[in-house]
Scaffold this active site. Sequence first.
Site, short mmCIF file in Angstrom:
data_model
loop_
_atom_site.label_atom_id
_atom_site.label_comp_id
_atom_site.label_asym_id
_atom_site.label_seq_id
_atom_site.Cartn_x
_atom_site.Cartn_y
_atom_site.Cartn_z
N ASN A 1 55.71 28.56 42.95
CA ASN A 1 54.55 29.35 42.49
C ASN A 1 54.56 30.65 43.29
OD1 ASN A 1 52.09 30.40 41.74
ND2 ASN A 1 50.96 29.20 43.27
N GLY A 2 54.73 31.77 42.60
CA GLY A 2 54.79 33.06 43.30
C GLY A 2 55.85 33.94 42.68
N CYS B 1 51.19 29.65 38.98
CA CYS B 1 51.61 28.34 38.50
C CYS B 1 50.92 27.26 39.30
CB CYS B 1 53.12 28.22 38.66
SG CYS B 1 54.00 29.62 37.93
N TRP C 1 52.86 29.84 34.63
CA TRP C 1 52.29 31.07 34.06
C TRP C 1 53.39 32.10 34.26
CZ3 TRP C 1 51.15 36.19 34.99
CH2 TRP C 1 50.24 36.79 34.12
N GLU D 1 37.73 37.54 27.24
CA GLU D 1 38.75 36.65 27.78
C GLU D 1 38.80 35.29 27.10
OE1 GLU D 1 38.48 35.44 31.87
OE2 GLU D 1 36.35 35.94 31.96
N ARG E 1 45.77 26.66 36.01
CA ARG E 1 46.46 27.69 36.78
C ARG E 1 47.56 28.38 35.96
NH1 ARG E 1 45.64 27.34 42.24
NH2 ARG E 1 47.51 28.58 42.56
N LYS F 1 43.55 30.67 36.09
CA LYS F 1 42.33 30.59 36.88
C LYS F 1 42.43 31.35 38.20
CE LYS F 1 38.20 29.19 37.84
NZ LYS F 1 37.12 29.81 37.11
N LYS G 1 33.54 38.20 29.48
CA LYS G 1 33.56 36.80 29.00
C LYS G 1 33.95 36.74 27.53
CE LYS G 1 33.31 34.50 32.51
NZ LYS G 1 33.68 35.69 33.21
N HIS H 1 26.87 59.74 25.32
CA HIS H 1 27.87 60.71 25.80
C HIS H 1 29.25 60.42 25.21
CE1 HIS H 1 24.88 62.27 28.54
NE2 HIS H 1 24.64 61.04 28.94
N GLU I 1 30.02 41.92 32.79
CA GLU I 1 30.43 40.52 32.85
C GLU I 1 30.35 39.87 31.46
OE1 GLU I 1 31.20 36.45 33.91
OE2 GLU I 1 31.95 38.42 34.49
C1 AGP Z 1 36.91 35.54 35.23
O1 AGP Z 1 36.42 34.75 34.24
C2 AGP Z 1 38.35 35.56 35.33
N1 AGP Z 1 38.89 34.28 35.45
C3 AGP Z 1 38.89 36.51 36.38
O2 AGP Z 1 38.45 37.79 36.07
C4 AGP Z 1 38.48 36.19 37.82
O3 AGP Z 1 37.13 36.48 38.02
C5 AGP Z 1 39.31 37.04 38.78
O4 AGP Z 1 40.66 36.71 38.58
C6 AGP Z 1 38.92 36.81 40.24
O5 AGP Z 1 39.16 35.49 40.59
P1 AGP Z 1 38.60 34.95 41.98
O6 AGP Z 1 37.11 35.00 41.93
O7 AGP Z 1 39.14 33.56 42.07
O8 AGP Z 1 39.16 35.84 43.06
#
Ligand code: AGP
Length: 608
Positions: free
Chosen positions: A100-101, A2, A74, A488, A27, A603, A485, A504, A481
């Site tokens: 937050n937590g 959060c 969140w 997500e 966040r 994020k 992308k 395989h 990667e």
């Molecule tokens: C990537 O686009 C995502 N937001 C997520 O996988 C991110 O890379 C992961 O949570 C790690 O975050 P960080 O680099 O802030 O540790």
Amino acid sequence: MCGIVGYIGSKSAKPILLDGLKKLEYRGYDSAGIAIFENDGIQLEKKKGKIAVLEEALKGKDWKGTVGISHTRWATHGKPSSINAHPHTDCKEKIAIVHNGIIENYLQIKNRLIEKGHNFITETDSEVLAHLIEEEYHGDLSEAVRSALTKVEGTYGIVVMHSDHPNLIITARKGSPVVIGIGEGENFVASDVTPLISHTKNVVYLDDEEIAEISADKYRIFTIGKEERNHEVSKIDWGIEDAEKKHYDHFMQKEIFEEGDAVYNAMRGRVIPEEGIAHLGGLNMTDDEMRAVKRIVIIACGTAHYAGRVGEYMIERYANIPVEVEYASEFRYRDPVIDEGTIVFAISQSGETADTLAAMQEAKRRGAKTLGIVNSVGSTIARESDGGTYIHAGPEIGVASTKAFSGQLTALAILALQFGRLRDMSVSTGRKLVKELIDIPEKIENILTQNDFIRKLSEKYSIYEDFFFLGRGINYPIALEGALKLKEISYIHAEAYPMAELKHGPIALIDDKFPCVVVVPKDDYYEKNISNIQEIKARDGRIIAIATEGDKEISKIVDDVIYIPPTMDLLLPLLTIVPLHLFAYHMAVKLGRDVDKPRNLAKSVTVE
Ligand code: AGP
């Protein structure tokens, strides 16, 4: 994950707290709320949905109060709803808290307090904090907060207010980030610096198990153990304009167009072209200590993990040091062997990812030297590691990480060069590597000029529901990667495989409805990749190739080609990733997704 904000000063708190939430919306964004001290009491408003919904609800409320707290959520415990949104209050609605937590022992506490007559109205874990503080309150708010926190297990970043204390807010942290913004006659609290920057550049980062009493003109920091603490005031090294979208439609688009700058910023002042060497100042390691390194373990999550996997190829090839790349969440619960000569790198954009932080703490507990490769200055991983390097990519607001990935790859290339030149890498190889690295930003700008072409391509392929991303060697993590992308931000199913793995099993899925994105530059694997591409074509597979400029052959075999400039094999990932980021971005825009705030994501993942 959060976002929390607190304000105490002389200005109307409502607009400051709302604006702060907007800056933290990446966040978490499933519900939001605000509490303001007004008319001798606490006024509260909470809404399910984005902050715009809360803002709309507040339109008629002419709150002038100069003290308040706010939260964007969140959800972890209790589904997104106006009831479960924060702030939470105690039975008498005299105390309001934002959290937050995760409070791991919340059920035991809740049941005990219910027996004592407390009335709970939400499904959340966080609500217990308001009632526990109520239970511990005997006139001294910070003592009540301190005492309450000695009874909780888990992680927290909190801000608390009490209607009997109109000139005071209390904040505390354990595991979740909290930063205090020091103003003139006003003070701020937030989960990170983005909400603070338009008000002050003077900040104090709280450490774990610290509490701060904050009024408009002063603050006092002490520990849960009642120990007084003094903290250095840090200065934020970027401006509000860096955290704004400028002329771009989305932060992610802006940040993709900053990938060249990110590479430049990550190497600025760290490479010496004439000698073909590099030096990362913050590692706190002597050359002898670096020569004595026998094994490198990289821990990270998500995109940062894939950066680590690219780094594995670079360091093993250029420095001849064995590298293992681990998912941080797995590493910490496995019995990792940390022997003499092992160093551990934690890669993290936010520097707050709980799994990466905990894995680093575990490695440290087992005697490893821990080093951070981090973007967010002053973040927990940066402060708790034994050393490390900032990638200086600037604030990354889009939930999908892009420019930070480019910065991480650059830092890893520089690390490989620094280790390599301290071992048996020749001057000429070092000079060539530095020269090629210096040319990368311009080559990225060149790829970005194909933005419209890539947009049209993603629109053409937006009819498909499944994709494979394929690459060999150092470009396999790039395929990973690229697939992440697309998943997500466009919510399209995408999987990545080493090119040769297809036959395989996964090739069974290939037909004219299951496109493949293949990363096939002119490197050592080119011929082998072409044979695999033929196998896909033989099954009517549609293929988009990321290929090297001038490669006419490939266009005869595949359906579509995105060309990239040539460079050294081990620096290719810095180029091959750019079209994949753009492809995913345009696909998400085409499908009408909320690109910067994709569903179910956040994020910075500050809970396990
Ligand atoms: C990537 O686009 C995502 N937001 C997520 O996988 C991110 O890379 C992961 O949570 C790690 O975050 P960080 O680099 O802030 O540790």
